[in-house]
Motif scaffolding. Structure first.
Motif, PDB file in Angstrom:
ATOM      1  N   LEU A  14       0.825  -1.190   0.000  1.00 45.65           N
ATOM      2  CA  LEU A  14       0.000   0.000   0.000  1.00 45.65           C
ATOM      3  C   LEU A  14       0.865   1.247   0.000  1.00 45.65           C
ATOM      4  O   LEU A  14       1.106   1.856   1.026  1.00 45.65           O
ATOM      5  CB  LEU A  14      -0.915  -0.023   1.224  1.00 45.65           C
ATOM      6  N   ASN A  15       1.367   1.595  -1.130  1.00 43.78           N
ATOM      7  CA  ASN A  15       2.085   2.842  -1.352  1.00 43.78           C
ATOM      8  C   ASN A  15       1.466   3.478  -2.578  1.00 43.78           C
ATOM      9  O   ASN A  15       1.972   3.342  -3.688  1.00 43.78           O
ATOM     10  CB  ASN A  15       3.582   2.585  -1.556  1.00 43.78           C
ATOM     11  N   THR A  16       0.332   4.133  -2.352  1.00 41.12           N
ATOM     12  CA  THR A  16      -0.473   4.583  -3.468  1.00 41.12           C
ATOM     13  C   THR A  16      -1.097   5.939  -3.178  1.00 41.12           C
ATOM     14  O   THR A  16      -1.496   6.217  -2.057  1.00 41.12           O
ATOM     15  CB  THR A  16      -1.610   3.568  -3.735  1.00 41.12           C
ATOM     16  N   LEU A  17      -1.220   6.742  -4.203  1.00 42.66           N
ATOM     17  CA  LEU A  17      -1.933   8.013  -4.144  1.00 42.66           C
ATOM     18  C   LEU A  17      -3.194   7.890  -4.985  1.00 42.66           C
ATOM     19  O   LEU A  17      -3.133   7.458  -6.143  1.00 42.66           O
ATOM     20  CB  LEU A  17      -1.057   9.146  -4.692  1.00 42.66           C
ATOM     21  N   TYR A  18      -4.329   8.225  -4.399  1.00 46.01           N
ATOM     22  CA  TYR A  18      -5.602   8.249  -5.122  1.00 46.01           C
ATOM     23  C   TYR A  18      -6.076   9.691  -5.177  1.00 46.01           C
ATOM     24  O   TYR A  18      -5.986  10.423  -4.186  1.00 46.01           O
ATOM     25  CB  TYR A  18      -6.664   7.423  -4.395  1.00 46.01           C
ATOM     26  N   THR A  19      -6.601  10.103  -6.329  1.00 46.58           N
ATOM     27  CA  THR A  19      -7.152  11.448  -6.471  1.00 46.58           C
ATOM     28  C   THR A  19      -8.509  11.383  -7.144  1.00 46.58           C
ATOM     29  O   THR A  19      -8.769  10.499  -7.967  1.00 46.58           O
ATOM     30  CB  THR A  19      -6.224  12.360  -7.297  1.00 46.58           C
ATOM     31  N   SER A  20      -9.371  12.313  -6.774  1.00 47.99           N
ATOM     32  CA  SER A  20     -10.691  12.496  -7.404  1.00 47.99           C
ATOM     33  C   SER A  20     -11.443  11.175  -7.531  1.00 47.99           C
ATOM     34  O   SER A  20     -11.772  10.735  -8.639  1.00 47.99           O
ATOM     35  CB  SER A  20     -10.547  13.156  -8.770  1.00 47.99           C
ATOM     36  N   THR A  21     -11.745  10.562  -6.405  1.00 43.75           N
ATOM     37  CA  THR A  21     -12.426   9.276  -6.413  1.00 43.75           C
ATOM     38  C   THR A  21     -13.287   9.158  -5.158  1.00 43.75           C
ATOM     39  O   THR A  21     -13.304  10.058  -4.327  1.00 43.75           O
ATOM     40  CB  THR A  21     -11.407   8.124  -6.522  1.00 43.75           C
ATOM     41  N   THR A  22     -13.972   8.053  -5.034  1.00 42.30           N
ATOM     42  CA  THR A  22     -14.743   7.809  -3.819  1.00 42.30           C
ATOM     43  C   THR A  22     -14.031   6.772  -2.958  1.00 42.30           C
ATOM     44  O   THR A  22     -13.227   5.969  -3.464  1.00 42.30           O
ATOM     45  CB  THR A  22     -16.163   7.300  -4.132  1.00 42.30           C
ATOM     46  N   ALA A  23     -14.357   6.782  -1.689  1.00 44.30           N
ATOM     47  CA  ALA A  23     -13.788   5.788  -0.783  1.00 44.30           C
ATOM     48  C   ALA A  23     -14.147   4.383  -1.262  1.00 44.30           C
ATOM     49  O   ALA A  23     -13.324   3.477  -1.218  1.00 44.30           O
ATOM     50  CB  ALA A  23     -14.294   6.024   0.644  1.00 44.30           C
ATOM     51  N   GLY A  24     -15.370   4.203  -1.743  1.00 45.52           N
ATOM     52  CA  GLY A  24     -15.804   2.892  -2.222  1.00 45.52           C
ATOM     53  C   GLY A  24     -14.985   2.399  -3.403  1.00 45.52           C
ATOM     54  O   GLY A  24     -14.676   1.204  -3.495  1.00 45.52           O
ATOM     55  N   ASP A  25     -14.631   3.292  -4.300  1.00 40.21           N
ATOM     56  CA  ASP A  25     -13.791   2.885  -5.437  1.00 40.21           C
ATOM     57  C   ASP A  25     -12.403   2.445  -4.970  1.00 40.21           C
ATOM     58  O   ASP A  25     -11.823   1.515  -5.519  1.00 40.21           O
ATOM     59  CB  ASP A  25     -13.675   4.015  -6.459  1.00 40.21           C
ATOM     60  N   ILE A  26     -11.884   3.105  -3.937  1.00 40.68           N
ATOM     61  CA  ILE A  26     -10.591   2.703  -3.386  1.00 40.68           C
ATOM     62  C   ILE A  26     -10.703   1.327  -2.745  1.00 40.68           C
ATOM     63  O   ILE A  26      -9.838   0.465  -2.943  1.00 40.68           O
ATOM     64  CB  ILE A  26     -10.083   3.751  -2.379  1.00 40.68           C
ATOM     65  N   VAL A  27     -11.786   1.102  -2.004  1.00 39.50           N
ATOM     66  CA  VAL A  27     -11.994  -0.211  -1.376  1.00 39.50           C
ATOM     67  C   VAL A  27     -12.070  -1.300  -2.447  1.00 39.50           C
ATOM     68  O   VAL A  27     -11.481  -2.371  -2.298  1.00 39.50           O
ATOM     69  CB  VAL A  27     -13.260  -0.199  -0.493  1.00 39.50           C
ATOM     70  N   LYS A  28     -12.774  -1.026  -3.536  1.00 38.60           N
ATOM     71  CA  LYS A  28     -12.856  -2.007  -4.634  1.00 38.60           C
ATOM     72  C   LYS A  28     -11.464  -2.311  -5.191  1.00 38.60           C
ATOM     73  O   LYS A  28     -11.150  -3.466  -5.497  1.00 38.60           O
ATOM     74  CB  LYS A  28     -13.771  -1.488  -5.741  1.00 38.60           C
ATOM     75  N   ASP A  29     -10.632  -1.282  -5.328  1.00 35.03           N
ATOM     76  CA  ASP A  29      -9.248  -1.496  -5.779  1.00 35.03           C
ATOM     77  C   ASP A  29      -8.492  -2.397  -4.811  1.00 35.03           C
ATOM     78  O   ASP A  29      -7.753  -3.293  -5.237  1.00 35.03           O
ATOM     79  CB  ASP A  29      -8.503  -0.166  -5.902  1.00 35.03           C
ATOM     80  N   PHE A  30      -8.651  -2.145  -3.525  1.00 36.53           N
ATOM     81  CA  PHE A  30      -7.982  -2.981  -2.523  1.00 36.53           C
ATOM     82  C   PHE A  30      -8.371  -4.442  -2.682  1.00 36.53           C
ATOM     83  O   PHE A  30      -7.522  -5.327  -2.647  1.00 36.53           O
ATOM     84  CB  PHE A  30      -8.337  -2.535  -1.105  1.00 36.53           C
ATOM     85  N   VAL A  31      -9.670  -4.681  -2.843  1.00 37.90           N
ATOM     86  CA  VAL A  31     -10.138  -6.066  -2.975  1.00 37.90           C
ATOM     87  C   VAL A  31      -9.558  -6.688  -4.238  1.00 37.90           C
ATOM     88  O   VAL A  31      -8.983  -7.782  -4.194  1.00 37.90           O
ATOM     89  CB  VAL A  31     -11.682  -6.139  -2.985  1.00 37.90           C
ATOM     90  N   ASP A  32      -9.687  -5.995  -5.360  1.00 35.37           N
ATOM     91  CA  ASP A  32      -9.230  -6.556  -6.634  1.00 35.37           C
ATOM     92  C   ASP A  32      -7.717  -6.736  -6.692  1.00 35.37           C
ATOM     93  O   ASP A  32      -7.222  -7.749  -7.184  1.00 35.37           O
ATOM     94  CB  ASP A  32      -9.681  -5.667  -7.791  1.00 35.37           C
TER      95      ASP A  32
END
Length: 92
Positions: A14-32
């Motif tokens: 987990l060394n990642t920067l997320y911009t302009s997104t929702t928390a749910g989209d980040i969670v989906k990325d984590f799962v996938d």
């Protein structure tokens, strides 16, 4: 009984920067990207907070999930089928 320790993974995952997104989209990325190899799938994942920018540096997945949940006023949990849910407390 099977034990899944999602916080036991390598923090360097987990060394990642997320911009302009929702928390749910980040969670989906984590799962996938990080959790599917542990047999974890997507359950009900609601959008949560809109996030301008968030960076995870050497953070464990469970810590990052908790951080996103707090930002959204949500909870997260694994069900018996190892589906990860990220929802408002009234949606459980």
């Amino acid at each position: 009984m099977r034990t899944v320790r999602i916080g036991a993974g390598r923090p360097e995952d987990l060394n990642t920067l997320y911009t302009s997104t929702t928390a749910g989209d980040i969670v989906k990325d984590f799962v996938d990207d990080l959790l599917s190899g542990e047999g974890i799938s997507q359950g009900t994942i609601s959008d949560g907070a809109t996030i301008d920018a968030i960076e995870f540096i050497d953070e464990k997945v469970d810590e990052a999930l908790q951080r996103l949940a707090q930002m959204s006023g949500f909870i997260w949990y694994l069900d018996l089928d190892l589906a990860l849910h990220f929802v408002g407390p009234g949606d459980v």
